[in-house]
Design an enzyme around this catalytic site. Structure first.
Site, short mmCIF file in Angstrom:
data_model
loop_
_atom_site.label_atom_id
_atom_site.label_comp_id
_atom_site.label_asym_id
_atom_site.label_seq_id
_atom_site.Cartn_x
_atom_site.Cartn_y
_atom_site.Cartn_z
N ASP A 13 0.39 -1.13 -0.30
CA ASP A 13 0.13 -0.25 -0.23
C ASP A 13 0.93 1.36 0.12
O ASP A 13 1.20 1.89 1.41
CB ASP A 13 -0.83 0.29 1.26
CG ASP A 13 -1.90 1.59 1.54
OD1 ASP A 13 -2.12 2.14 0.60
OD2 ASP A 13 -2.42 1.35 2.44
N PHE A 14 1.35 1.52 -0.97
CA PHE A 14 2.16 2.67 -1.71
C PHE A 14 1.52 4.21 -1.82
O PHE A 14 1.55 5.22 -2.64
CB PHE A 14 3.82 2.75 -1.93
CG PHE A 14 4.08 1.25 -1.40
CD1 PHE A 14 4.48 1.51 -0.16
CD2 PHE A 14 5.16 0.56 -2.00
CE1 PHE A 14 5.63 0.98 0.39
CE2 PHE A 14 5.61 -0.59 -1.60
CZ PHE A 14 5.78 -0.65 -0.39
N LYS A 15 0.04 3.82 -2.14
CA LYS A 15 -0.84 4.60 -2.56
C LYS A 15 -0.37 5.46 -4.07
O LYS A 15 -0.58 6.59 -4.07
CB LYS A 15 -1.54 5.07 -1.62
CG LYS A 15 -2.34 5.07 -0.65
CD LYS A 15 -2.97 5.78 0.20
CE LYS A 15 -4.02 5.15 0.83
NZ LYS A 15 -3.09 4.27 1.96
N LEU A 16 0.04 4.52 -4.76
CA LEU A 16 1.20 5.38 -5.98
C LEU A 16 0.23 6.73 -6.40
O LEU A 16 -0.89 6.57 -6.86
CB LEU A 16 1.35 4.19 -7.11
CG LEU A 16 2.09 2.75 -6.19
CD1 LEU A 16 2.35 2.00 -7.50
CD2 LEU A 16 3.25 3.72 -6.01
N ASP A 56 1.78 8.53 -8.94
CA ASP A 56 2.86 9.31 -9.87
C ASP A 56 2.94 9.48 -11.04
O ASP A 56 1.40 8.74 -11.20
CB ASP A 56 4.01 8.97 -9.27
CG ASP A 56 5.21 9.70 -9.16
OD1 ASP A 56 5.66 10.70 -10.19
OD2 ASP A 56 5.74 9.96 -7.97
N VAL A 57 3.68 9.72 -12.26
CA VAL A 57 3.53 9.64 -13.66
C VAL A 57 3.80 8.41 -13.52
O VAL A 57 4.30 7.81 -12.82
CB VAL A 57 4.50 10.39 -14.32
CG1 VAL A 57 4.05 12.34 -13.73
CG2 VAL A 57 6.27 10.52 -13.72
N ILE A 87 7.13 6.17 -13.09
CA ILE A 87 7.78 5.59 -11.89
C ILE A 87 6.99 4.90 -11.00
O ILE A 87 6.36 4.01 -10.80
CB ILE A 87 7.65 7.24 -11.33
CG1 ILE A 87 8.47 8.38 -11.67
CG2 ILE A 87 7.32 6.81 -10.13
CD1 ILE A 87 10.22 7.70 -11.64
N SER A 114 -11.53 7.36 4.00
CA SER A 114 -12.40 7.11 5.23
C SER A 114 -12.24 7.50 6.22
O SER A 114 -12.64 8.00 7.08
CB SER A 114 -12.12 5.47 5.83
OG SER A 114 -10.24 5.84 6.33
N PRO A 156 -11.42 -0.30 4.41
CA PRO A 156 -10.80 0.12 5.51
C PRO A 156 -10.92 0.99 6.37
O PRO A 156 -12.40 1.37 6.08
CB PRO A 156 -9.40 0.91 5.76
CG PRO A 156 -9.70 1.05 3.96
CD PRO A 156 -10.99 0.55 3.39
N GLY A 162 -16.16 1.88 11.62
CA GLY A 162 -16.61 1.13 11.27
C GLY A 162 -17.24 0.07 12.06
O GLY A 162 -16.20 -0.79 12.54
O1 O7M Z 1 -7.29 -0.01 11.26
P1 O7M Z 1 -6.80 1.35 11.08
O2 O7M Z 1 -7.56 2.59 11.22
O3 O7M Z 1 -5.65 1.25 12.26
O4 O7M Z 1 -5.75 1.47 10.06
C1 O7M Z 1 -6.67 1.93 9.00
C2 O7M Z 1 -5.44 1.52 7.51
O5 O7M Z 1 -6.13 1.38 6.47
C3 O7M Z 1 -4.20 2.19 7.28
O6 O7M Z 1 -3.01 0.81 7.09
C4 O7M Z 1 -4.62 2.72 6.89
O7 O7M Z 1 -3.29 3.58 5.48
C5 O7M Z 1 -5.69 2.57 5.75
N1 O7M Z 1 -6.79 2.99 4.66
C6 O7M Z 1 -7.76 3.95 5.85
O8 O7M Z 1 -7.87 4.01 6.88
N2 O7M Z 1 -8.17 4.83 5.04
C7 O7M Z 1 -8.45 4.87 3.65
O9 O7M Z 1 -9.32 5.64 3.14
C8 O7M Z 1 -7.98 4.22 3.03
C9 O7M Z 1 -6.84 3.54 3.25
C10 O7M Z 1 -6.34 2.87 2.78
O10 O7M Z 1 -5.75 0.99 3.37
O11 O7M Z 1 -5.89 2.87 1.51
C11 O7M Z 1 -5.40 2.07 1.03
#
Ligand code: O7M
Length: 218
Positions: free
Chosen positions: A60-63, A65-66, A69, A117, A168, A175
């Site tokens: 989960d690097f939430k890419l 970029d261009v 990359i 979230s 998440p 949640g």
């Molecule tokens: O259960 P938590 O709140 O301790 O952790 C939540 C994980 O989900 C944490 O790794 C966040 O980076 C991820 N996350 C969110 O909390 N909200 C989002 O909207 C999106 C993510 C996520 O995983 O995105 C890929």
């Protein structure tokens, strides 16, 4: 990722040994571990390989970029043993396609972020939700990330794009696993409610049993 439990562990820790031990102990209750910057920047990218010996790893690097990359980062993650990467959809179709193309070379998966979230999602992402789903569809992603603490959004996203939903925002962000699953989530992503709990193994099992029981009652 084979669905058996419906639970993905968000390993947002900083310690290598603790992360590996905990993931090993809860491996029967999870389908994958999600690694993010806190863990990888603290321990190094090798943690992906180490974890991949235990379970599937979602990088989960939430890419965002261009394309070239995004592609390079995905390639490194897949080469280290990740089975999936997570990319933002807002950078557009080409950036996302660079990830799906790279993933196809490794038989890997790509999940795109179409909403988030935390309250900040209202600032920009909410109004772009239909477009972000459309971009994700065009890039042929394997699934999307949708907020587990907002079941109405999960339903909305499910209606817009027929794909896997990873949610998440369960537990520490308010949640409820059952509600997210009943709204259409395929997997819930949980971090602090497991690793910050006094008994993380018991908590992981309880969270898994909770959604499993729900499946069997469906
Ligand atoms: O259960 P938590 O709140 O301790 O952790 C939540 C994980 O989900 C944490 O790794 C966040 O980076 C991820 N996350 C969110 O909390 N909200 C989002 O909207 C999106 C993510 C996520 O995983 O995105 C890929």
């Amino acid at each position: 990722m084979q669905k058996q439990n419906g639970l993905i562990f968000a390993a947002d820790l900083k310690e290598r040994r603790k992360t590996l031990n905990l993931t090993r102990k809860i491996s029967d209750y999870i389908d994958a571990v999600k690694v993010n910057y806190p863990l990888v920047l603290s321990t190094g990218a090798e943690i992906i390989s180490d974890l991949s010996d235990i379970t599937d790893v979602i990088a989960d690097f939430k890419l965002a970029d261009v394309p070239h990359i995004n592609s390079r980062i995905s390639k490194i993650a897949f080469n280290k043993g990740a089975s999936a990467v997570i990319c933002h959809a807002f950078t557009g179709e080409e950036s996302l396609k660079s990830c799906t193309k790279t993933a196809s070379e490794f038989d890997g998966e790509v999940y795109s972020v179409v909403n988030m979230s935390h309250p900040g999602s209202e600032d920009v992402m909410d109004s772009s939700l239909p477009k972000l789903c459309e971009i994700s569809k065009k890039a042929d992603i394997d699934g999307v990330i949708a907020p587990g603490n907002q079941p109405d959004k999960i339903e909305m996203i499910k209606n817009k794009i027929d794909t896997k939903i990873l949610s998440p925002g369960i537990g520490a962000q308010g949640g409820k696993g059952k509600k997210a699953i009943s709204a259409g989530a395929d997997y819930i992503i949980v971090g602090r409610s497991i690793y910050d709990s006094t008994d993380p193994v018991k908590s992981a099992k309880k969270i898994r049993d909770n959604i499993k029981m729900y499946y069997s009652n469906e």
